[in-house]
Design an enzyme around this catalytic site. Structure first.
Site, PDB file in Angstrom:
ATOM      1  N   CYS A  33      11.618   5.253  -0.795  1.00 38.03           N
ATOM      2  CA  CYS A  33      12.894   4.921  -1.438  1.00 38.03           C
ATOM      3  C   CYS A  33      14.036   5.769  -0.880  1.00 38.03           C
ATOM      4  O   CYS A  33      14.107   6.970  -1.152  1.00 38.03           O
ATOM      5  CB  CYS A  33      12.731   5.134  -2.943  1.00 38.03           C
ATOM      6  SG  CYS A  33      14.258   5.135  -3.872  1.00 38.03           S
ATOM      7  N   CYS A  36      16.269   7.433  -3.492  1.00 40.45           N
ATOM      8  CA  CYS A  36      15.607   8.569  -4.143  1.00 40.45           C
ATOM      9  C   CYS A  36      15.921   9.874  -3.409  1.00 40.45           C
ATOM     10  O   CYS A  36      16.022  10.925  -4.030  1.00 40.45           O
ATOM     11  CB  CYS A  36      14.099   8.357  -4.207  1.00 40.45           C
ATOM     12  SG  CYS A  36      13.604   6.964  -5.233  1.00 40.45           S
TER      13      CYS A  36
END
Length: 111
Positions: A33, A36
């Site tokens: 991700c 993230c």
């Protein structure tokens, strides 16, 4: 003991989050991700700022499907703020530092 962010698994969730004496912010993330990677430094900063009244843990979504399903994490990064068995607040997607601080302050000042 470090007041930083600790990593937990499905097996540790009940003990580390639901049975914790103070509020717990669970940060759901994934290694693949990109957003993230933007959130992680903010989460670490919050851990330092709020260590006296908040526990922060992170949980990688892929190896921990049980908790992800139970708390309806649909996208990452995601945040769930717990007090005991109760989810006080939740957020999905990247949020900036100001929004993260507002998110935490709103709920921590009510305790």
């Amino acid at each position: 003991m470090s007041k930083g962010v600790s990593t937990i698994t499905d097996a540790e969730f009940e003990t580390e989050v639901l049975k914790a004496e103070q509020p717990v912010l669970v940060y759901f993330w994934a290694s693949w991700c990109g957003p993230c990677k933007l959130m992680s430094p903010l989460i670490n900063s919050a851990a330092n700022t709020y260590s006296d009244r908040l526990k922060i843990v992170k949980m990688e979504v892929d190896p921990n499907p049980q908790t992800v399903k139970e708390y309806q994490v649909e996208g990452v990064p995601a945040l769930r703020l717990f007090q005991g068995n109760t989810v006080l607040a939740s957020s999905e997607g990247v949020i900036g530092k100001d929004k993260l601080l507002d998110f935490l302050e709103t709920h921590l000042n009510n305790n």
